[in-house]
Design a protein around this motif. Structure first.
Motif, PDB file in Angstrom:
ATOM      1  N   HIS A 189      10.035  34.636  60.721  1.00 46.72           N
ATOM      2  CA  HIS A 189      10.340  35.295  59.454  1.00 46.72           C
ATOM      3  C   HIS A 189       9.558  34.641  58.315  1.00 46.72           C
ATOM      4  O   HIS A 189       9.330  33.425  58.317  1.00 46.72           O
ATOM      5  N   ARG A 190       9.193  35.449  57.342  1.00 39.96           N
ATOM      6  CA  ARG A 190       8.639  34.917  56.095  1.00 39.96           C
ATOM      7  C   ARG A 190       9.786  34.445  55.202  1.00 39.96           C
ATOM      8  O   ARG A 190      10.867  35.049  55.184  1.00 39.96           O
ATOM      9  N   SER A 191       9.543  33.408  54.414  1.00 42.34           N
ATOM     10  CA  SER A 191      10.612  32.852  53.578  1.00 42.34           C
ATOM     11  C   SER A 191      11.115  33.876  52.564  1.00 42.34           C
ATOM     12  O   SER A 191      12.312  33.958  52.287  1.00 42.34           O
ATOM     13  N   TRP A 192      10.204  34.693  52.000  1.00 43.27           N
ATOM     14  CA  TRP A 192      10.631  35.695  51.022  1.00 43.27           C
ATOM     15  C   TRP A 192      11.583  36.703  51.654  1.00 43.27           C
ATOM     16  O   TRP A 192      12.560  37.127  51.024  1.00 43.27           O
ATOM     17  N   ASP A 193      11.309  37.100  52.883  1.00 48.15           N
ATOM     18  CA  ASP A 193      12.170  38.075  53.549  1.00 48.15           C
ATOM     19  C   ASP A 193      13.566  37.499  53.768  1.00 48.15           C
ATOM     20  O   ASP A 193      14.577  38.208  53.639  1.00 48.15           O
ATOM     21  N   VAL A 194      13.635  36.229  54.094  1.00 47.98           N
ATOM     22  CA  VAL A 194      14.937  35.580  54.278  1.00 47.98           C
ATOM     23  C   VAL A 194      15.697  35.544  52.957  1.00 47.98           C
ATOM     24  O   VAL A 194      16.899  35.829  52.896  1.00 47.98           O
ATOM     25  N   LEU A 195      14.993  35.203  51.878  1.00 49.47           N
ATOM     26  CA  LEU A 195      15.653  35.164  50.569  1.00 49.47           C
ATOM     27  C   LEU A 195      16.076  36.556  50.105  1.00 49.47           C
ATOM     28  O   LEU A 195      16.990  36.687  49.288  1.00 49.47           O
ATOM     29  N   ARG A 196      15.439  37.573  50.637  1.00 48.69           N
ATOM     30  CA  ARG A 196      15.851  38.950  50.331  1.00 48.69           C
ATOM     31  C   ARG A 196      16.985  39.428  51.234  1.00 48.69           C
ATOM     32  O   ARG A 196      17.438  40.555  51.109  1.00 48.69           O
ATOM     33  N   GLY A 197      17.415  38.588  52.160  1.00 46.16           N
ATOM     34  CA  GLY A 197      18.569  38.941  52.966  1.00 46.16           C
ATOM     35  C   GLY A 197      18.326  39.166  54.432  1.00 46.16           C
ATOM     36  O   GLY A 197      19.258  39.523  55.166  1.00 46.16           O
ATOM     37  N   GLU A 198      17.094  38.965  54.904  1.00 48.27           N
ATOM     38  CA  GLU A 198      16.820  39.161  56.323  1.00 48.27           C
ATOM     39  C   GLU A 198      17.589  38.129  57.154  1.00 48.27           C
ATOM     40  O   GLU A 198      17.599  36.941  56.840  1.00 48.27           O
ATOM     41  N   ALA A 199      18.248  38.591  58.216  1.00 46.47           N
ATOM     42  CA  ALA A 199      19.114  37.731  59.012  1.00 46.47           C
ATOM     43  C   ALA A 199      18.310  36.805  59.918  1.00 46.47           C
ATOM     44  O   ALA A 199      17.246  37.171  60.431  1.00 46.47           O
ATOM     45  N   VAL A 200      18.824  35.601  60.119  1.00 50.62           N
ATOM     46  CA  VAL A 200      18.232  34.632  61.032  1.00 50.62           C
ATOM     47  C   VAL A 200      19.329  34.083  61.934  1.00 50.62           C
ATOM     48  O   VAL A 200      20.523  34.334  61.730  1.00 50.62           O
ATOM     49  N   GLY A 201      18.936  33.293  62.932  1.00 52.78           N
ATOM     50  CA  GLY A 201      19.902  32.704  63.843  1.00 52.78           C
ATOM     51  C   GLY A 201      20.576  31.477  63.266  1.00 52.78           C
ATOM     52  O   GLY A 201      20.355  31.094  62.111  1.00 52.78           O
ATOM     53  N   ASP A 202      21.411  30.841  64.083  1.00 58.95           N
ATOM     54  CA  ASP A 202      22.172  29.677  63.618  1.00 58.95           C
ATOM     55  C   ASP A 202      21.308  28.424  63.533  1.00 58.95           C
ATOM     56  O   ASP A 202      21.511  27.586  62.655  1.00 58.95           O
ATOM     57  N   ARG A 203      20.365  28.284  64.476  1.00 57.96           N
ATOM     58  CA  ARG A 203      19.470  27.122  64.466  1.00 57.96           C
ATOM     59  C   ARG A 203      18.105  27.573  63.973  1.00 57.96           C
ATOM     60  O   ARG A 203      17.466  28.429  64.595  1.00 57.96           O
ATOM     61  N   ILE A 224      14.246  26.580  62.255  1.00 58.56           N
ATOM     62  CA  ILE A 224      13.174  25.668  61.859  1.00 58.56           C
ATOM     63  C   ILE A 224      12.480  26.275  60.651  1.00 58.56           C
ATOM     64  O   ILE A 224      12.073  27.445  60.675  1.00 58.56           O
ATOM     65  N   VAL A 225      12.387  25.497  59.584  1.00 56.06           N
ATOM     66  CA  VAL A 225      11.613  25.898  58.411  1.00 56.06           C
ATOM     67  C   VAL A 225      10.274  25.178  58.469  1.00 56.06           C
ATOM     68  O   VAL A 225      10.228  23.939  58.482  1.00 56.06           O
ATOM     69  N   PHE A 226       9.203  25.956  58.523  1.00 54.59           N
ATOM     70  CA  PHE A 226       7.851  25.381  58.515  1.00 54.59           C
ATOM     71  C   PHE A 226       7.257  25.602  57.135  1.00 54.59           C
ATOM     72  O   PHE A 226       7.051  26.741  56.701  1.00 54.59           O
ATOM     73  N   ASP A 227       6.989  24.512  56.435  1.00 56.75           N
ATOM     74  CA  ASP A 227       6.531  24.582  55.050  1.00 56.75           C
ATOM     75  C   ASP A 227       5.013  24.524  54.991  1.00 56.75           C
ATOM     76  O   ASP A 227       4.414  23.445  55.062  1.00 56.75           O
ATOM     77  N   ASN A 228       4.414  25.692  54.857  1.00 54.33           N
ATOM     78  CA  ASN A 228       2.971  25.753  54.658  1.00 54.33           C
ATOM     79  C   ASN A 228       2.654  26.136  53.212  1.00 54.33           C
ATOM     80  O   ASN A 228       1.526  26.461  52.891  1.00 54.33           O
ATOM     81  N   ASN A 229       3.685  26.093  52.366  1.00 54.32           N
ATOM     82  CA  ASN A 229       3.536  26.407  50.944  1.00 54.32           C
ATOM     83  C   ASN A 229       3.389  25.130  50.129  1.00 54.32           C
ATOM     84  O   ASN A 229       2.568  25.032  49.231  1.00 54.32           O
ATOM     85  N   LYS A 230       4.250  24.153  50.412  1.00 52.60           N
ATOM     86  CA  LYS A 230       4.191  22.791  49.883  1.00 52.60           C
ATOM     87  C   LYS A 230       4.685  22.654  48.457  1.00 52.60           C
ATOM     88  O   LYS A 230       4.738  21.548  47.919  1.00 52.60           O
ATOM     89  N   HIS A 231       5.053  23.776  47.809  1.00 48.65           N
ATOM     90  CA  HIS A 231       5.682  23.681  46.492  1.00 48.65           C
ATOM     91  C   HIS A 231       7.173  23.919  46.690  1.00 48.65           C
ATOM     92  O   HIS A 231       7.808  23.253  47.510  1.00 48.65           O
ATOM     93  N   ARG A 250       1.573  30.296  51.805  1.00 47.78           N
ATOM     94  CA  ARG A 250       0.877  30.544  50.539  1.00 47.78           C
ATOM     95  C   ARG A 250       0.932  32.038  50.247  1.00 47.78           C
ATOM     96  O   ARG A 250       1.350  32.837  51.086  1.00 47.78           O
ATOM     97  N   ARG A 251       0.455  32.426  49.061  1.00 51.27           N
ATOM     98  CA  ARG A 251       0.531  33.836  48.666  1.00 51.27           C
ATOM     99  C   ARG A 251      -0.846  34.477  48.608  1.00 51.27           C
ATOM    100  O   ARG A 251      -1.856  33.799  48.503  1.00 51.27           O
ATOM    101  N   ARG A 252      -0.828  35.795  48.666  1.00 50.76           N
ATOM    102  CA  ARG A 252      -2.064  36.581  48.633  1.00 50.76           C
ATOM    103  C   ARG A 252      -2.014  37.538  47.453  1.00 50.76           C
ATOM    104  O   ARG A 252      -1.026  38.238  47.232  1.00 50.76           O
ATOM    105  N   ALA A 253      -3.095  37.554  46.660  1.00 55.11           N
ATOM    106  CA  ALA A 253      -3.143  38.418  45.473  1.00 55.11           C
ATOM    107  C   ALA A 253      -3.117  39.891  45.861  1.00 55.11           C
ATOM    108  O   ALA A 253      -3.781  40.308  46.813  1.00 55.11           O
ATOM    109  N   ARG A 254      -2.361  40.671  45.083  1.00 60.80           N
ATOM    110  CA  ARG A 254      -2.329  42.119  45.281  1.00 60.80           C
ATOM    111  C   ARG A 254      -3.364  42.723  44.319  1.00 60.80           C
ATOM    112  O   ARG A 254      -3.043  43.149  43.220  1.00 60.80           O
TER     113      ARG A 254
END
Length: 646
Positions: A488-502, A504-511, A598-602
């Protein structure tokens, strides 16, 4: 709100016109150890904005052993004409100006002057790595003389008073502290001896400036370090301070705990009230409150409750120099409230070389960006369409409307705010939404047409006529290199996308994205979280004061943190981890993998509009040019509006 905040109050012999104080802080404007025209313009902007007292230039150094290019060398006689420039600029608006005097002691680096640092004892600061020199009697006498000479220069420079810094950094607090002062001579051992240097400095200053020149102290009321002193000890210090001191400015913690001293938005507004309120009960001289006060109604409440005599605001007045004037004019909705992001105030000192504010491009650039009230309306008002109602589009719209342009905003979502609406799903980042709320409040006071739930495509503009089309549609989070139904993308999770109980967050954003979504999963979904990053610590591109609160959250929730590690695969309920230095591979079970990317310009819309030959010049601002932090988006918007209005 009652008028108590706007009533005069004396500090010693000086009458301050109201109870607001712009607290001392670094600006980064000094050159060759002297204040500059940028300092004068910066402080004058706050004086023009109605603040009663400015404590600045801050941290005027009293001796070469505390050399730091960020600070003014107060011991240098050449500082006097520069101080006259600052005092004259502020006095014409009725504002009083005090200077803060400091010796940084063992909490600075000797690299600036290529010499040793001085401290009461050879005890290193938790903030740095250098072992300081234990000061000899001759060194102590030199520092006392330096304080006296600097005070004399301040008085000659036309300023109105002095604040001695025994706050979160500086040698005076180090002498007071039983942790940093382990001496056994007349300057150590007992509280009386540890306070001796402060009182001898006061006496030396009084010999130079007299009894009628206000002298006060900024005092740390609790060091909040292992082995450091607490509030009860500070009470005993206060009881022993020189009786001629005219005020006390409250402070807490030390520079090694800057996330407490200058707390980010994790801390509630007014979080230090118990300290300055308690100090007020001990003293017959004025007390200045400090600690995340960004609203004048709450500031007035502090005064009404008797917790302080003045209300100190630093970051709020960096953010909006006109705060006091706006409220006095009844323009409360025009105030831009500080959100304690610490990105361009504290962070700006290190990244930009000078203080600033993410919400206010003019802050710290007063000599380059004129006050909008000093500019004429646009000679050629234009009809402008803004596509996108995030920070960049809102910033442009507010400023363009001020110049008299006819502005329409079209936003595809049901509410304005853009990417900020995603960030605020994390409780500790919720206040970040106030940056947008400030702009929306200002937008409501201007004649701007706002159309939400309106997505714009190039073909939609056929037949429409605009002088300018401003594209401010932001960016999207990049898709992870790894794929699968449980990735899952982090934005999708913050928008409410469901994840499992365990998870792993992989931080490739670093901010903030990685640590933010980890906190969200812990707080909102009660997940078991493992945090993986190739960096040395989570959120290593965050501003320094923002990192510790996130780390506290991760450790308090028993998050397993894997640093120096990347993820090369995720399938069948397990992630393959690779240490980027040892190249050791391990496997970690998990139900879901959440990647903060990281993000991509629209940027496609602007190109499509140009290809269709739609009427109007097309401009891009903010993240659809290149994804950056919010300050660049707001800056882009305001500066384009100014450019089109010239």
């Amino acid at each position: 709100m009652s008028e108590m905040l706007f009533t005069p109050r004396r500090i010693g012999s000086v009458t301050v016109p109201n109870r607001t104080v712009f607290l001392a802080h670094e600006t980064g404007f000094a050159e060759d150890g002297l204040p500059t025209e940028r300092d004068a313009a910066y402080y004058e902007a706050r004086a023009r904005g109605g603040v009663g007292l400015i404590i600045g230039p801050s941290s005027m150094l009293v001796h070469p052993s505390a050399s730091n290019p960020m600070y003014a060398s107060g011991y240098d006689p050449d500082v006097v004409p520069r101080l006259k420039m600052i005092s004259a600029a502020c006095h014409k608006h009725g504002t009083k100006v005090f200077a803060q005097l400091q010796h940084t002691g063992g909490e600075d680096s000797g690299e600036h002057a290529m010499r040793e640092t001085w401290a009461p004892s050879a005890v290193p600061s938790e903030y740095g790595y250098e072992m300081p020199k234990r000061m000899e009697q001759a060194d102590i006498e030199e520092v006392i003389l330096g304080f006296a000479k600097t005070a004399e220069h301040v008085q000659e420079g036309g300023l109105d008073g002095i604040e001695l810094k025994a706050g979160h950094d500086g040698i005076l607090r180090q002498f007071i502290s039983p942790k940093y002062n382990t001496r056994s001579d007349r300057y150590g051992g007992s509280i009386d001896n540890r306070v001796r240097l402060v009182n001898e400095v006061v006496e030396a200053i009084r010999d130079r400036v007299g009894e009628d020149f206000p002298v006060g102290i900024r005092l740390t009321l609790d060091e909040m370090e292992d082995g450091g002193y607490d509030y009860d000890y500070a009470v005993e210090v206060i009881r022993r301070l020189h009786p001629s001191l005219d005020f006390l400015d409250s402070d807490i913690a030390t520079i090694s705990k800057l996330h407490i001293t200058d707390a980010p938005m994790h801390a509630p507004l007014g979080y230090t009230a118990e300290y300055y309120g308690a100090a007020r009960e001990l003293l017959d001289v004025p007390v200045i409150a400090a600690g995340r006060i960004n609203d004048l109604t709450k500031a007035n409440d502090v005064l009404e409750a008797g917790d302080a005599d003045f209300v100190g605001m630093c970051r709020q007045l960096i953010c909006d120099a006109d705060t006091v004037r706006k409220v006095r004019r009844g323009e409360d909705e025009e105030v831009t409230h500080c959100i304690a992001c610490n990105q361009n105030c504290l962070g700006g000192i290190h990244t930009n070389g000078h203080v600033g504010c993410i919400q206010t491009p003019r802050s710290g650039r007063e000599t380059a960006i004129p006050h909008i009230e000093d500019l004429d309306s646009a000679p050629d008002p234009r009809e402008v369409l803004v596509v996108g109602g995030g920070p960049a589009g809102l910033s442009f719209a507010v400023t363009a409307a001020d110049f008299g342009h006819d502005v329409t905003i079209r936003e595809k979502e049901s509410e304005l705010g853009g990417q900020s609406n995603i960030a605020t799903q994390v409780d500790s980042r919720r206040e970040f939404g106030d940056a947008v709320r400030n702009l929306r409040n200002q937008l409501d006071n201007r004649d701007v047409t706002v159309e939400t739930d309106t997505e714009v495509e190039a073909g939609d503009l056929a037949g429409e006529s605009w002088d300018d089309i401003v594209i401010a549609i932001g960016a999207t989070e990049r898709a992870p290199d790894l794929a699968g139904p449980d990735v899952h993308r982090s934005w999708d999770v913050l928008r409410g996308e469901a994840v499992g109980d365990r998870v792993i967050v992989f931080d490739n954003n670093k901010h903030a994205a990685g640590v933010g979504v980890a906190e969200y999963l812990l707080d909102k979904q009660d997940c078991e979280v493992t945090f993986v990053t190739t960096s040395y610590h989570p959120g290593d591109q965050l501003e320094g004061t923002n990192v510790p609160p996130f780390l506290e959250t991760l450790y308090e929730n028993d998050v397993d943190i894997e640093t120096h590690t990347t993820i090369i695969g995720f399938e069948d309920g397990a992630a393959q981890l690779l240490n980027v230095y040892s190249e050791e591979m391990t496997t970690r079970p998990a139900d879901s993998l959440v990647v903060a990317e990281r993000r991509r310009a629209r940027n496609g819309l602007a190109e499509a509009i140009r290809e269709r030959g739609v009427d109007g010049a097309v401009h891009r601002i903010g993240d659809c040019v290149a994804p950056r932090l919010i300050d660049k988006a707001i800056y882009d918007g305001e500066m384009l509006a100014r450019e089109l209005s010239a």
